[in-house]
Design a protein around this motif. Structure first.
Motif, PDB file in Angstrom:
ATOM      1  N   GLY A 136      69.047  33.201  24.405  1.00 39.85           N
ATOM      2  CA  GLY A 136      69.022  33.712  22.814  1.00 39.85           C
ATOM      3  C   GLY A 136      69.898  33.654  21.911  1.00 39.85           C
ATOM      4  N   GLN A 137      70.771  34.665  21.282  1.00 38.37           N
ATOM      5  CA  GLN A 137      71.935  34.713  20.604  1.00 38.37           C
ATOM      6  C   GLN A 137      72.716  35.285  21.874  1.00 38.37           C
ATOM      7  OE1 GLN A 137      72.633  32.298  18.770  1.00 38.37           O
ATOM      8  NE2 GLN A 137      71.009  31.351  19.311  1.00 38.37           N
ATOM      9  N   GLN A 138      72.855  36.192  23.200  1.00 37.55           N
ATOM     10  CA  GLN A 138      73.135  37.224  23.853  1.00 37.55           C
ATOM     11  C   GLN A 138      73.678  36.454  25.012  1.00 37.55           C
ATOM     12  OE1 GLN A 138      70.660  39.667  22.215  1.00 37.55           O
ATOM     13  NE2 GLN A 138      72.326  41.125  21.756  1.00 37.55           N
ATOM     14  N   TRP A 139      75.315  36.938  25.309  1.00 37.88           N
ATOM     15  CA  TRP A 139      75.443  37.244  26.626  1.00 37.88           C
ATOM     16  C   TRP A 139      75.357  37.879  27.821  1.00 37.88           C
ATOM     17  CZ3 TRP A 139      77.734  32.459  28.424  1.00 37.88           C
ATOM     18  CH2 TRP A 139      77.822  31.276  27.490  1.00 37.88           C
ATOM     19  N   PHE A 140      75.068  37.832  28.891  1.00 33.17           N
ATOM     20  CA  PHE A 140      74.823  38.349  29.809  1.00 33.17           C
ATOM     21  C   PHE A 140      75.302  38.202  31.034  1.00 33.17           C
ATOM     22  CE2 PHE A 140      71.428  38.629  26.573  1.00 33.17           C
ATOM     23  CZ  PHE A 140      70.729  40.055  26.686  1.00 33.17           C
ATOM     24  N   ASN A 141      75.541  39.206  31.677  1.00 32.92           N
ATOM     25  CA  ASN A 141      76.862  38.867  32.858  1.00 32.92           C
ATOM     26  C   ASN A 141      75.648  39.036  34.226  1.00 32.92           C
ATOM     27  OD1 ASN A 141      77.485  39.505  35.329  1.00 32.92           O
ATOM     28  ND2 ASN A 141      79.395  41.376  35.337  1.00 32.92           N
ATOM     29  N   LEU A 142      75.438  38.273  34.887  1.00 34.25           N
ATOM     30  CA  LEU A 142      73.843  38.448  35.991  1.00 34.25           C
ATOM     31  C   LEU A 142      74.341  38.381  37.479  1.00 34.25           C
ATOM     32  CD1 LEU A 142      71.627  35.566  34.081  1.00 34.25           C
ATOM     33  CD2 LEU A 142      71.840  38.127  33.640  1.00 34.25           C
ATOM     34  N   ASN A 143      75.281  38.860  37.706  1.00 34.98           N
ATOM     35  CA  ASN A 143      75.847  38.946  39.364  1.00 34.98           C
ATOM     36  C   ASN A 143      75.246  40.558  39.703  1.00 34.98           C
ATOM     37  OD1 ASN A 143      77.561  40.075  40.792  1.00 34.98           O
ATOM     38  ND2 ASN A 143      79.306  40.130  39.697  1.00 34.98           N
ATOM     39  N   SER A 144      74.772  39.436  40.924  1.00 30.26           N
ATOM     40  CA  SER A 144      73.850  40.025  41.932  1.00 30.26           C
ATOM     41  C   SER A 144      74.245  41.395  42.671  1.00 30.26           C
ATOM     42  CB  SER A 144      73.268  39.153  42.981  1.00 30.26           C
ATOM     43  OG  SER A 144      74.344  38.453  43.511  1.00 30.26           O
ATOM     44  N   LEU A 145      75.429  41.822  42.111  1.00 35.67           N
ATOM     45  CA  LEU A 145      75.789  42.860  43.189  1.00 35.67           C
ATOM     46  C   LEU A 145      75.760  44.175  41.845  1.00 35.67           C
ATOM     47  CD1 LEU A 145      79.824  41.850  44.415  1.00 35.67           C
ATOM     48  CD2 LEU A 145      77.741  42.310  45.530  1.00 35.67           C
ATOM     49  N   LEU A 146      75.193  44.075  40.929  1.00 30.78           N
ATOM     50  CA  LEU A 146      75.082  44.566  39.736  1.00 30.78           C
ATOM     51  C   LEU A 146      73.155  45.268  40.246  1.00 30.78           C
ATOM     52  CD1 LEU A 146      76.596  43.709  36.712  1.00 30.78           C
ATOM     53  CD2 LEU A 146      77.754  45.242  38.012  1.00 30.78           C
ATOM     54  N   THR A 147      73.273  46.399  39.564  1.00 36.46           N
ATOM     55  CA  THR A 147      72.234  46.761  39.177  1.00 36.46           C
ATOM     56  C   THR A 147      70.715  46.076  37.837  1.00 36.46           C
ATOM     57  OG1 THR A 147      72.074  48.721  37.993  1.00 36.46           O
ATOM     58  CG2 THR A 147      72.486  48.835  40.257  1.00 36.46           C
ATOM     59  N   GLY A 148      71.435  45.876  37.647  1.00 39.44           N
ATOM     60  CA  GLY A 148      70.673  44.728  36.489  1.00 39.44           C
ATOM     61  C   GLY A 148      71.489  44.098  35.591  1.00 39.44           C
ATOM     62  N   PRO A 149      70.961  43.420  34.651  1.00 38.70           N
ATOM     63  CA  PRO A 149      72.065  42.322  33.279  1.00 38.70           C
ATOM     64  C   PRO A 149      72.375  43.343  32.634  1.00 38.70           C
ATOM     65  CG  PRO A 149      69.525  42.579  32.925  1.00 38.70           C
ATOM     66  CD  PRO A 149      69.774  42.906  34.307  1.00 38.70           C
ATOM     67  N   GLU A 150      73.975  42.536  32.629  1.00 37.92           N
ATOM     68  CA  GLU A 150      75.015  44.151  32.092  1.00 37.92           C
ATOM     69  C   GLU A 150      75.194  42.455  30.024  1.00 37.92           C
ATOM     70  OE1 GLU A 150      79.967  45.132  31.809  1.00 37.92           O
ATOM     71  OE2 GLU A 150      79.126  43.636  32.973  1.00 37.92           O
ATOM     72  N   LEU A 151      74.888  43.656  29.651  1.00 37.53           N
ATOM     73  CA  LEU A 151      74.851  42.417  28.083  1.00 37.53           C
ATOM     74  C   LEU A 151      76.580  42.480  27.771  1.00 37.53           C
ATOM     75  CD1 LEU A 151      74.163  41.711  24.937  1.00 37.53           C
ATOM     76  CD2 LEU A 151      73.834  44.609  24.074  1.00 37.53           C
TER      77      LEU A 151
END
Length: 299
Positions: free
Chosen positions: A132-147
């Motif tokens: 969309g218009q937002q950025w996300f950190n999709l690191n597989s070491l995290l429990t979920g996406p980081e805005l």
């Protein structure tokens, strides 16, 4: 504006260091690549390199040294090189371009106007993508996406570079995905940052030990209450806020059975079993509502 966070984080049960696979599938938002397919690309690259080296003579010292060296495109842990990733992306008409290269810096493009980045440090790969218009950190070491906010993106990338990460800009048209379509018409907020998988497990373990100490002090009646609290806390650690459920169900792109879920569920199973064992030793019946106690992972 509702406080929501999209759960479009493609995570897989880690076997070795298959983060390159996670990185690609998070970038493309689908189960597009398997370890077998990436291994096939790596083997093809190895063979092409061998043929080029053989042109100098199969009896040369350089050729013999090349044959004795391990593959530079993959290893036994599941790591894959940028060459493998580049070839895999080429199937989609995508190209990774080094972020701090002169070629890219001459373009003078604000990072916020890009579509995605992939980042690498030593043997770990992960994706940063705009949906969309937002950025996300999709690191597989995290429990979920980081805005990641637009204003923070450049600083986030700069910090990665200072930590030694190589960053690649993804040029080309990414395939359509449901998460992108939904987030084009709405914006989301994130009240709680995702944790590292190991951090969540450590906190769960610590909560379990504290629960056991409390059970010893307060006896069977308070033992039951402590168990319920421990299970509730574990559910809070594993789930996004309840108000975020609508968007998670709408996107329906997160994979089932991620590493953090499977390990945490096993810990909770052991917690319940230990509790029931103690009850049995003290000749106390197990109440029916305890047997029905379950924990829910992210949908």
């Amino acid at each position: 504006m509702p406080s929501l966070v999209a759960d479009f984080h493609y995570k897989f049960h880690d076997q070795g260091s298959l983060c390159a696979q996670h990185c690609l599938n998070n970038l493309l938002q689908g189960e597009y690549f398997t370890p077998v397919e990436l291994s096939s690309i790596a083997q093809q690259l190895d063979e092409e390199e061998r043929i080029r080296m053989a042109e100098g003579g199969v009896l040369s010292e350089e050729y013999r040294t090349f044959l004795e060296q391990p593959s530079g495109n993959m290893d036994d842990s599941g790591f894959f090189s940028i060459q493998v990733i580049s070839n895999a992306l080429g199937v989609w008409g995508l190209e990774p371009l080094l972020f701090n290269s002169r070629e890219y810096q001459r373009l003078m493009i604000d990072p916020v106007n890009e579509k995605a980045f992939i980042c690498n440090y030593k043997e770990h790969w992960f994706t940063v993508r705009k949906l969309g218009q937002q950025w996300f950190n999709l690191n597989s070491l995290l429990t979920g996406p980081e805005l990641i906010s637009d204003t923070y993106l450049a600083l986030f990338l700069a910090q990665l570079q200072q930590e030694g990460y190589s960053i690649f800009v993804i040029r080309g048209n990414l395939p359509e995905c449901e998460a992108d379509q939904i987030l084009r018409i709405m914006r989301v907020e994130q009240q709680h940052r995702p944790k590292l998988i190991g951090e969540e497990e450590a906190q769960t373990s610590s909560g379990q030990r504290q629960g056991h100490a409390s059970e010893t002090r307060h006896g069977m009646e308070e033992d039951e209450e402590e168990l319920r609290k421990a299970l509730a806390l574990s559910r809070q650690d594993m789930e996004v806020e309840d108000e975020e459920a609508d968007l998670r169900r709408a996107i329906q792109l997160s994979m089932q059975g991620s590493l953090s879920e499977s390990l945490t569920t096993e810990e909770l199973r052991r917690r319940r079993q230990a509790y029931f064992d103690r009850q049995s030793q003290q000749a106390q019946p197990t109440s029916p509502h305890q047997q029905d106690t379950t924990t829910a992972g992210k949908g």
